[in-house]
Design a protein around this motif. Structure first.
Motif, PDB file in Angstrom:
ATOM      1  N   GLU A  80       0.827  -1.207   0.000  1.00 18.56           N
ATOM      2  CA  GLU A  80       0.000   0.000   0.000  1.00 18.56           C
ATOM      3  C   GLU A  80       0.864   1.262   0.000  1.00 18.56           C
ATOM      4  OE1 GLU A  80      -3.393   2.149   2.781  1.00 18.56           O
ATOM      5  OE2 GLU A  80      -3.006   0.000   3.015  1.00 18.56           O
ATOM      6  N   THR A  81       1.948   1.249   0.798  1.00 21.45           N
ATOM      7  CA  THR A  81       2.847   2.402   0.858  1.00 21.45           C
ATOM      8  C   THR A  81       3.575   2.591  -0.465  1.00 21.45           C
ATOM      9  OG1 THR A  81       3.160   2.062   3.239  1.00 21.45           O
ATOM     10  CG2 THR A  81       4.800   3.413   2.098  1.00 21.45           C
ATOM     11  N   VAL A  82       4.041   1.500  -1.045  1.00 22.79           N
ATOM     12  CA  VAL A  82       4.745   1.578  -2.328  1.00 22.79           C
ATOM     13  C   VAL A  82       3.804   2.090  -3.424  1.00 22.79           C
ATOM     14  CG1 VAL A  82       5.872   0.221  -4.133  1.00 22.79           C
ATOM     15  CG2 VAL A  82       6.454  -0.174  -1.729  1.00 22.79           C
ATOM     16  N   ALA A  83       2.546   1.665  -3.375  1.00 21.14           N
ATOM     17  CA  ALA A  83       1.570   2.115  -4.380  1.00 21.14           C
ATOM     18  C   ALA A  83       1.350   3.622  -4.267  1.00 21.14           C
ATOM     19  CB  ALA A  83       0.251   1.375  -4.206  1.00 21.14           C
ATOM     20  N   LEU A  84       1.228   4.143  -3.031  1.00 17.99           N
ATOM     21  CA  LEU A  84       1.061   5.582  -2.843  1.00 17.99           C
ATOM     22  C   LEU A  84       2.316   6.328  -3.299  1.00 17.99           C
ATOM     23  CD1 LEU A  84      -0.449   8.053  -1.796  1.00 17.99           C
ATOM     24  CD2 LEU A  84       0.455   7.537   0.502  1.00 17.99           C
ATOM     25  N   TRP A  85       3.478   5.775  -2.961  1.00 21.16           N
ATOM     26  CA  TRP A  85       4.760   6.372  -3.368  1.00 21.16           C
ATOM     27  C   TRP A  85       4.841   6.458  -4.897  1.00 21.16           C
ATOM     28  CZ3 TRP A  85       8.783   3.663  -5.925  1.00 21.16           C
ATOM     29  CH2 TRP A  85      10.005   4.329  -5.998  1.00 21.16           C
ATOM     30  N   ASN A  86       4.470   5.388  -5.575  1.00 23.14           N
ATOM     31  CA  ASN A  86       4.486   5.395  -7.046  1.00 23.14           C
ATOM     32  C   ASN A  86       3.519   6.438  -7.607  1.00 23.14           C
ATOM     33  OD1 ASN A  86       6.407   3.450  -7.879  1.00 23.14           O
ATOM     34  ND2 ASN A  86       5.031   1.789  -7.296  1.00 23.14           N
TER      35      ASN A  86
END
Length: 615
Positions: A268-274
């Protein structure tokens, strides 16, 4: 045509041998451009010849000058100022140069064949849009890359995008907490500005939290325990801010936890970061397009921050590095007048220097370039001294070809800028402001009144961007500077529009000339002083490019273009072109205008500046 410096040096050696004996030709010759206040184009310095000739410098200069005038048809006359022999070049040489070489399109450029150079510039953070400081970096890096290209180098343009770390997490956390699902398109905000607004919003909420916390019992206890210097509460809390973020702040804790989740690859964090980084990349690309720059390859810190560890292991084996008891790795650079530098933390995590070691190796693997230019502000001077010294000790094959293109900060007339407080001048806003200044300036002139609105807008766009770019590039890289948008568009000042206006004049006279028999230019026999000055400046262009490239200094090109433009304006005032007495003079002066226009377009093109046909 034989180059003048070579021809004159050979002539001086022959004169020395004739005047002072066979061994005299081994003497080193000092040849330089004649100072503007004296007549002539090249100067021979005779002071070093006194021991050889056993005569005073003035006498030596007179004797050599007389010999050169007698033996070289290219030397029309000479004069002596103390020990300086000023040589006046014959009109015929300048005329032949102009008609044979000077009018050639591409004059001064070298068509490849030299070594490959990687030039890094821009290298932004993805927590905020590009700002005025980035503009200086980008324009300096781009114009340096174009300058190297013009002098025959194979150039690769790269940037490293700093897309990870606590700053990016601050923007992400602020969007999560205060964004309510907003997106740039619906908000009507440029994508990188949208993300930058949340970075500012984080800081605003953090400051509110910090001020409220300072009234708590916990804060009172810390103030009493740690304020050993008896500072005022306001001064103590000002210095305690970073400690508060790391040890006491709820927002700081949440941001650091988000960074740990990103490093652990939590989906979820990586998706927001992307998602948020993609917004910023979209905005960056729009700004780069407006500035007229592009890159051959992007490197991303998220992909490079772990690089360099293998190089550190190799360095430990070679004895270049040493490991401390806590497990951290250091290098001792005290013998190079640097210090002992940490290159790996005790927990094995990377530092910036670790990453930069690995990135340098990666670029060499990618492109095989043994020269690399880093366009980075002067606050990082020490960092690059350390980096380059370490790479030399590791015996990297490119270590001797590294250069830090250091530059000073850019201020506005109102003072310095601060990112977190939202007082930074965004690059896009600055471009808009300068173009608006160009528009206001254009209202005072009637010269484009016959053009369509579209054509006029295109011209104003070129004038505005020339004003911005020239005003920044003309300042030597290492100097700190103040950028004034109003000053940058002045048609009478040391500005981009002033140079553009000179080019427009060269184009206007050709349009007005119509069909002419230009072959008669060869019959022109005597130059006016303004013509000699222009042609000698044109002659200096290739050497100027080489000197500027050797010094990684595009400001030299900017100031050359200004001098050439200034002399064109003087020539325009002093000499009749289409109304000249003979057709030979008309044809020659048209060729001279064409050559000046070509070189102005070439030089300003190196600076990333387009030249309009009308103003």
């Amino acid at each position: 045509m034989k180059a003048l410096p070579e021809l004159l040096e050979t002539g001086v050696r022959d004169a020395l041998r004739h005047l002072y004996g066979p061994d005299a030709s081994e003497q080193e010759i000092t040849l330089q451009s004649t100072r503007k206040e004296f007549e002539g184009e090249f100067t021979v310095v005779t002071f070093p010849l006194t021991r050889l000739a056993k005569k005073k410098p003035e006498v030596i200069a007179e004797e050599i000058g007389a010999r050169l005038k007698e033996t070289l048809e290219e030397v029309k006359d000479f004069n002596v100022i103390k020990g300086f022999l000023n040589l006046v070049i014959a009109d015929r040489y300048w005329m032949d140069f102009l008609l044979q070489s000077g009018v050639r399109e591409g004059f001064g450029h070298v068509a490849g064949g030299k070594d490959k150079v990687v030039v890094e510039f821009a290298s932004p953070n993805t927590n905020k849009p590009l700002h005025l400081g980035h503009i200086r970096n980008i324009l300096l890096g781009w114009s340096t890359s174009k300058l190297l290209e013009a002098t025959g180098h194979d150039v690769v343009r790269v940037q490293i995008i700093n897309n990870r770390g606590i700053a990016i997490c601050k923007s992400m956390l602020a969007w999560q907490r205060y964004g309510n699902g907003a997106v740039p398109e619906k908000a009507g905000v440029k994508a990188d500005h949208f993300v930058g607004d949340y970075y500012i919003k984080f800081e605003q909420h953090f400051q509110e939290e910090y001020k409220a916390w300072q009234k708590s019992d916990e804060a009172a206890a810390i103030l009493e325990e740690k304020n050993k210097k008896d500072l005022s509460p306001a001064d103590f809390w000002k210095g305690y801010k970073n400690t508060y973020f790391n040890e006491n702040s709820d927002l700081g804790r949440a941001a650091k936890e988000m960074l740990l989740r990103w490093e652990d690859g939590e989906p979820e964090t990586v998706a927001l970061w992307n998602r948020m980084n993609d917004w910023v990349y979209e905005g960056f690309d729009e700004t780069y397009e407006r500035l007229g720059v592009s890159f051959d390859k992007n490197y991303y810190e998220s992909e490079t921050y772990l690089l360099g560890k293998d190089m550190i292991d190799a360095g430990l084996d070679k004895g270049v590095f040493y490991r401390k008891e806590d497990g951290s790795v250091f290098v001792d650079l005290t013998d190079a007048k640097l210090d002992q530098k940490a290159i790996l933390r005790a927990d094995g995590t990377s530092l910036y220097i670790t990453q930069d070691l690995g990135t340098a190796r990666l670029r060499y693997d990618d492109f095989g370039a043994k020269r690399m230019v880093y366009t980075v502000g002067d606050e990082q001077n020490y960092h690059f001294q350390v980096l380059f010294e370490i790479l030399k000790r590791l015996e990297e094959p490119y270590a001797d070809g590294l250069f830090h293109l250091s530059y000073g900060m850019v201020d506005l007339p109102t003072g310095r800028m601060k990112s977190r407080e939202g007082t930074v001048v965004d690059a896009d806003d600055l471009m808009d402001e300068v173009i608006q200044e160009a528009y206001q300036s254009s209202l005072e002139r009637e010269s484009t009144s016959e053009l369509s609105d579209t054509e006029r807008r295109e011209i104003i766009q070129k004038i505005g961007m020339a004003a911005l770019k020239f005003q920044i590039i003309k300042v030597g890289p290492q100097k700190r500077m103040i950028f004034d948008p109003k000053e940058s568009v002045d048609l009478q000042g040391q500005t981009g529009p002033y140079v553009q206006n000179a080019y427009v004049r060269t184009r206007a006279v050709w349009r007005k000339a119509g069909q002419r028999d230009l072959s008669q230019a060869a019959g022109y026999t005597q130059l006016e002083p303004a013509e000699r000055e222009l042609i000698s400046l044109l002659y200096a262009y290739p050497g100027l490019l080489n000197d500027a490239a050797a010094n990684y200094d595009p400001s030299m090109v900017a100031m050359y273009c200004y001098e050439l433009a200034k002399n064109l304006h003087k020539f325009w005032h002093d000499v009749s072109i289409l109304g000249a007495d003979t057709e030979a003079a008309v044809a020659f002066r048209l060729y001279l205008c064409q050559a000046v226009g070509n070189v102005l377009k070439s030089g300003m093109g190196i600076l990333g500046i387009e030249m309009p046909e009308r103003m």
